[in-house]
Design an enzyme around this catalytic site. Structure first.
Site, PDB file in Angstrom:
ATOM      1  N   LYS A  78      36.219  50.500   2.353  1.00 51.06           N
ATOM      2  CA  LYS A  78      36.263  49.690   3.579  1.00 51.06           C
ATOM      3  C   LYS A  78      34.939  49.848   4.311  1.00 51.06           C
ATOM      4  O   LYS A  78      34.500  50.964   4.548  1.00 51.06           O
ATOM      5  CB  LYS A  78      37.386  50.180   4.499  1.00 51.06           C
ATOM      6  CG  LYS A  78      38.759  49.852   4.004  1.00 51.06           C
ATOM      7  CD  LYS A  78      39.822  50.356   4.969  1.00 51.06           C
ATOM      8  CE  LYS A  78      40.083  51.829   4.785  1.00 51.06           C
ATOM      9  NZ  LYS A  78      41.246  52.357   5.499  1.00 51.06           N
ATOM     10  N   ARG A 120      46.367  65.338  10.921  1.00 50.46           N
ATOM     11  CA  ARG A 120      45.237  64.397  10.946  1.00 50.46           C
ATOM     12  C   ARG A 120      44.221  64.753  12.018  1.00 50.46           C
ATOM     13  O   ARG A 120      43.110  64.253  12.003  1.00 50.46           O
ATOM     14  CB  ARG A 120      45.760  62.963  11.139  1.00 50.46           C
ATOM     15  CG  ARG A 120      46.372  62.418   9.860  1.00 50.46           C
ATOM     16  CD  ARG A 120      47.009  61.072  10.061  1.00 50.46           C
ATOM     17  NE  ARG A 120      48.271  61.170  10.786  1.00 50.46           N
ATOM     18  CZ  ARG A 120      49.028  60.131  11.127  1.00 50.46           C
ATOM     19  NH1 ARG A 120      48.634  58.921  10.824  1.00 50.46           N
ATOM     20  NH2 ARG A 120      50.171  60.303  11.775  1.00 50.46           N
TER      21      ARG A 120
HETATM   22  C1  R5P Z   1      44.053  58.516   6.205  1.00 49.59           C
HETATM   23  O1  R5P Z   1      43.126  59.298   6.040  1.00 49.59           O
HETATM   24  C2  R5P Z   1      45.381  58.753   5.577  1.00 49.59           C
HETATM   25  O2  R5P Z   1      45.245  59.280   4.282  1.00 49.59           O
HETATM   26  C3  R5P Z   1      46.203  57.477   5.521  1.00 49.59           C
HETATM   27  O3  R5P Z   1      45.498  56.527   4.738  1.00 49.59           O
HETATM   28  C4  R5P Z   1      46.431  56.911   6.898  1.00 49.59           C
HETATM   29  O4  R5P Z   1      46.983  57.898   7.752  1.00 49.59           O
HETATM   30  C5  R5P Z   1      47.380  55.723   6.825  1.00 49.59           C
HETATM   31  O5  R5P Z   1      47.540  55.206   8.102  1.00 49.59           O
HETATM   32  P1  R5P Z   1      48.058  53.729   8.332  1.00 49.59           P
HETATM   33  O6  R5P Z   1      49.326  53.559   7.521  1.00 49.59           O
HETATM   34  O7  R5P Z   1      48.295  53.676   9.820  1.00 49.59           O
HETATM   35  O8  R5P Z   1      47.002  52.773   7.898  1.00 49.59           O
END
Ligand code: R5P
Length: 310
Positions: A190, A93
């Protein structure tokens, strides 16, 4: 072909070994008293095609270091080729600079793996496809979707399904799944209209009465999925399920999912499950061991890996 596993995900490594009907190369991967990693390969690997299975998941730095030390030990033992099999590539990420004077750690980790001596990388559902280009060695990025599709057919056949991307960044992934199962697509958008105001969730697409399948690469805190599920149900969805490749599930994520309106969150075994995950009533795990086993076999026999997905 020989397999060697670090300590991050022994269950998956053993399942891959069973699929390939191969036992593991004898090695000791342990810690000194001060937590330094020490590796000793206990059989001859000279000239071998080695596959090292290790997810760089929690504790990410320890597991990454184990991987690097194993690769170094194999290189110094004259292995012919070393493939780093990373069912989950942690640090993915951090693939761009989110602000000035910040690192691109995904690139740094790719450099470390290459410099340690890996000749190839085999991984699953990279957070962004272009991370493949961070490695200057051949990198195969497998897709967990065929495994998910089988599960969807087994559990949700006959439902009026709609695939949902939980954010705009995930549309390509969601569209691919929608195409595979011949379902419609909707997107959770969002937006924060003004600084300091809370995020507004808009749904692009009509989900009224539909059984929604959220699809994502990572579930970490669970916030993205739980908030998207609430927004979809508010807009009239009949039920919400989620399919996610990597169950990072840190902090209070499991409790958040357990208390959410999600009927189930299906994750793969790319990351070892804690007891809490194994006991959670609405988290289910499917295995990518056959997929990885098949890819390892194909790499070793110089066969096409992409045709696994035709
Ligand atoms: C973001 O770009 C990823 O694809 C996931 O949506 C994200 O890492 C999910 O994180 P969380 O479960 O903390 O909302």
């Amino acid at each position: 072909m020989k397999l060697l596993a670090g300590n991050s995900n022994r269950a998956l490594a053993e399942a891959i070994g069973q699929h390939l009907k191969l036992s593991f190369t004898k090695a000791s991967v342990r810690r000194f008293a001060d937590n330094e990693v020490f590796v000793e390969i206990q059989e001859n690997v000279r000239g071998e095609d080695m596959f090292v299975i290790q997810s760089t998941s929690f504790p990410a730095n320890d597991n990454l270091m184990e991987l690097l030390v194993i690769i170094d030990a194999l290189r110094r033992s004259s292995a012919r080729r070393i493939t780093a099999v990373l069912p989950y590539f942690g640090y993915a990420r951090q693939d761009r600079k989110p602000g000035p004077r910040t690192p691109i750690s995904a690139k740094l980790v790719a450099n470390l793996i290459t410099e340690a001596g890996a000749n190839r990388v085999l991984t699953v559902d990279l957070h962004a496809g272009q991370i493949q280009g961070f490695f200057d060695i051949p990198t195969d990025n497998l897709y967990a979707q065929p495994v998910m599709v089988k599960d969807i057919i087994d559990y949700l056949d006959g439902e009026d399904l709609m695939v949902i991307s939980p954010d705009v960044g995930g549309v390509v992934r969601a569209r691919a799944l929608a195409k595979r199962i011949n379902a419609d697509l909707a997107i959770v958008d969002k937006r924060r209209e003004r600084a300091g105001e809370s995020e507004v969730m808009n749904i692009i697409g009509d989900v009224t009465g539909r059984t929604c399948l959220l699809v994502d690469d990572i579930v970490d805190s669970g916030g993205t999925l739980c908030n998207a599920a609430d927004a979809l149900l508010q807009k009239g969805a009949k039920a919400v399920y989620a399919y996610v490749t990597h169950g990072v599930l840190s902090g209070g994520a499991v409790a958040r999912i357990r208390d959410s309106k999600l009927k189930s969150v299906v994750i793969t075994d790319s990351i070892a499950a804690t007891d809490e995950i194994a006991k959670c009533k609405n988290i289910r795990r499917i295995s990518i061991a056959p997929l990885l086993g098949e890819a390892i076999e194909r790499i070793s026999h110089e066969k096409s890996v992409s045709s696994l997905f035709d």
